[in-house]
Design a protein around this motif. Sequence first.
Motif, mmCIF file in Angstrom:
data_model
loop_
_atom_site.group_PDB
_atom_site.id
_atom_site.type_symbol
_atom_site.label_atom_id
_atom_site.label_comp_id
_atom_site.label_asym_id
_atom_site.label_seq_id
_atom_site.Cartn_x
_atom_site.Cartn_y
_atom_site.Cartn_z
ATOM 1 N N ASN A 47 5.711 13.770 -3.453
ATOM 2 C CA ASN A 47 6.332 14.146 -2.177
ATOM 3 C C ASN A 47 5.278 14.573 -1.148
ATOM 4 O O ASN A 47 5.491 15.472 -0.344
ATOM 5 N N ARG A 48 4.143 13.894 -1.193
ATOM 6 C CA ARG A 48 3.079 14.156 -0.218
ATOM 7 C C ARG A 48 3.062 12.997 0.777
ATOM 8 O O ARG A 48 2.396 11.993 0.565
ATOM 9 N N ILE A 49 3.816 13.165 1.864
ATOM 10 C CA ILE A 49 3.954 12.104 2.870
ATOM 11 C C ILE A 49 3.044 12.458 4.044
ATOM 12 O O ILE A 49 3.479 12.993 5.070
ATOM 13 N N THR A 50 1.779 12.191 3.874
ATOM 14 C CA THR A 50 0.778 12.580 4.874
ATOM 15 C C THR A 50 -0.071 11.363 5.236
ATOM 16 O O THR A 50 -1.122 11.135 4.620
ATOM 17 N N PRO A 51 0.363 10.560 6.207
ATOM 18 C CA PRO A 51 -0.382 9.340 6.554
ATOM 19 C C PRO A 51 -1.802 9.601 6.998
ATOM 20 O O PRO A 51 -2.670 8.740 6.834
ATOM 21 N N GLU A 52 -2.070 10.799 7.523
ATOM 22 C CA GLU A 52 -3.430 11.087 7.984
ATOM 23 C C GLU A 52 -4.436 11.121 6.834
ATOM 24 O O GLU A 52 -5.655 11.049 7.060
ATOM 25 N N ARG A 53 -3.948 11.218 5.606
ATOM 26 C CA ARG A 53 -4.858 11.213 4.454
ATOM 27 C C ARG A 53 -5.633 9.903 4.354
ATOM 28 O O ARG A 53 -6.721 9.859 3.762
ATOM 29 N N GLY B 258 1.530 7.113 -5.732
ATOM 30 C CA GLY B 258 1.293 8.384 -6.405
ATOM 31 C C GLY B 258 1.607 9.567 -5.506
ATOM 32 O O GLY B 258 2.217 10.559 -5.936
ATOM 33 N N ASP B 259 1.221 9.465 -4.235
ATOM 34 C CA ASP B 259 1.525 10.548 -3.298
ATOM 35 C C ASP B 259 3.029 10.645 -3.036
ATOM 36 O O ASP B 259 3.561 11.752 -2.872
ATOM 37 N N LEU B 260 3.713 9.504 -2.990
ATOM 38 C CA LEU B 260 5.171 9.550 -2.823
ATOM 39 C C LEU B 260 5.823 10.299 -3.970
ATOM 40 O O LEU B 260 6.745 11.102 -3.758
ATOM 41 N N LEU B 261 5.373 10.042 -5.192
ATOM 42 C CA LEU B 261 5.945 10.725 -6.354
ATOM 43 C C LEU B 261 5.687 12.223 -6.303
ATOM 44 O O LEU B 261 6.456 13.012 -6.886
ATOM 45 N N GLY C 192 -4.212 -0.242 2.493
ATOM 46 C CA GLY C 192 -3.190 -0.295 1.463
ATOM 47 C C GLY C 192 -2.426 1.005 1.352
ATOM 48 O O GLY C 192 -1.196 1.006 1.147
ATOM 49 N N TYR C 193 -3.121 2.116 1.483
ATOM 50 C CA TYR C 193 -2.451 3.422 1.465
ATOM 51 C C TYR C 193 -1.454 3.530 2.625
ATOM 52 O O TYR C 193 -0.307 3.940 2.439
ATOM 53 N N SER C 194 -1.894 3.094 3.812
ATOM 54 C CA SER C 194 -1.021 3.161 4.984
ATOM 55 C C SER C 194 0.192 2.248 4.844
ATOM 56 O O SER C 194 1.276 2.558 5.347
ATOM 57 N N GLN C 195 0.023 1.111 4.166
ATOM 58 C CA GLN C 195 1.138 0.189 3.990
ATOM 59 C C GLN C 195 2.305 0.844 3.255
ATOM 60 O O GLN C 195 3.464 0.482 3.463
ATOM 61 N N ILE C 196 2.008 1.799 2.402
ATOM 62 C CA ILE C 196 3.056 2.510 1.663
ATOM 63 C C ILE C 196 3.506 3.765 2.404
ATOM 64 O O ILE C 196 4.688 3.940 2.715
ATOM 65 N N ILE C 197 2.560 4.632 2.704
ATOM 66 C CA ILE C 197 2.902 5.953 3.228
ATOM 67 C C ILE C 197 3.475 5.888 4.635
ATOM 68 O O ILE C 197 4.443 6.594 4.966
#
Length: 305
Positions: A288-294, A283-286, A226-231
Amino acid sequence: MSLPEPSRVIVGIATSGRPTVLAELVRQLANQSVQPHRFIISYAKPDDISAIPQTLRDSLKIEFVTGHMGLTTQRNVILDHMSDEDILLFFDDDFFPHPTYIAKIIECFWNNPDVLGATGSLLADGAKGPGLEIEDANRLNETAHIMAISPVEDVFNTYGCNMAFRCDAIKRLGARFDENLPLYSWYEDMDFSRSLLPYGRIVQVNGARGVHLGNKTGKGSGIRLGYSQIINCIYLARKGTYPWSHALKSAGRHFLINAVKSLKPEPYVDRRGRLRGNLIGIGDLLRNRITPERAATITISKVAS
């Protein structure tokens, strides 16, 4: 059938956690009407390849390579083992091709010199439901109508379960799978194929047919997916391989689907986990943390805190 040259094909399979399904795929690949020049399996753990009989290993001359777990990393290991072949064909370990599949892919590349990447036509895709059994794939392949001449049509991207590329284009352009997309690597197929698109065509070969089981083992955490689907959508849009209009629509669509279906989730999908991962990604988008490896480090305990 009579085939043109060149026809030196590598079949590359990245596998994790599906030893029985992989072994059956290998057995069926031995029945392709045209055999690949080389056969490489990139695995994460020894158990991934434990079910493949030694007789098949020997008869197909399978090359086994290993590296860190993760689809993009494992596929890059296959890229590192290319030599002087013409076509590199990637199969998921749960994609069962029709016996003429490789022949049809060769035909496409030979007849269309401007094509750099190709994907086949699915008889069925279990990824869109609870998944299919091997028996379903066998039945569909046995009864499939295969066209004598295989028309091709331009597509937005190749589909990761079955995709082929010209080796010289990969080498010339230095194409690699993005290892910032970890684990299941959501949209890595689109990123890789569309990185070639400015230099040639990406097509679907309607005569290259097969069945994607959509096997649910080896997928990992619903939260991480789910995280990857967004980031991943936003990351690839910033990178330039995914149009912003498509990226925003995809992220929004998956969030809405997971939100609605989490009220009454399917038994074969972790909808609530995916929704939770979506929310972490937003939440990460808000921030500005665009780090798919997370996605590789997110755990349920961290989410709960």
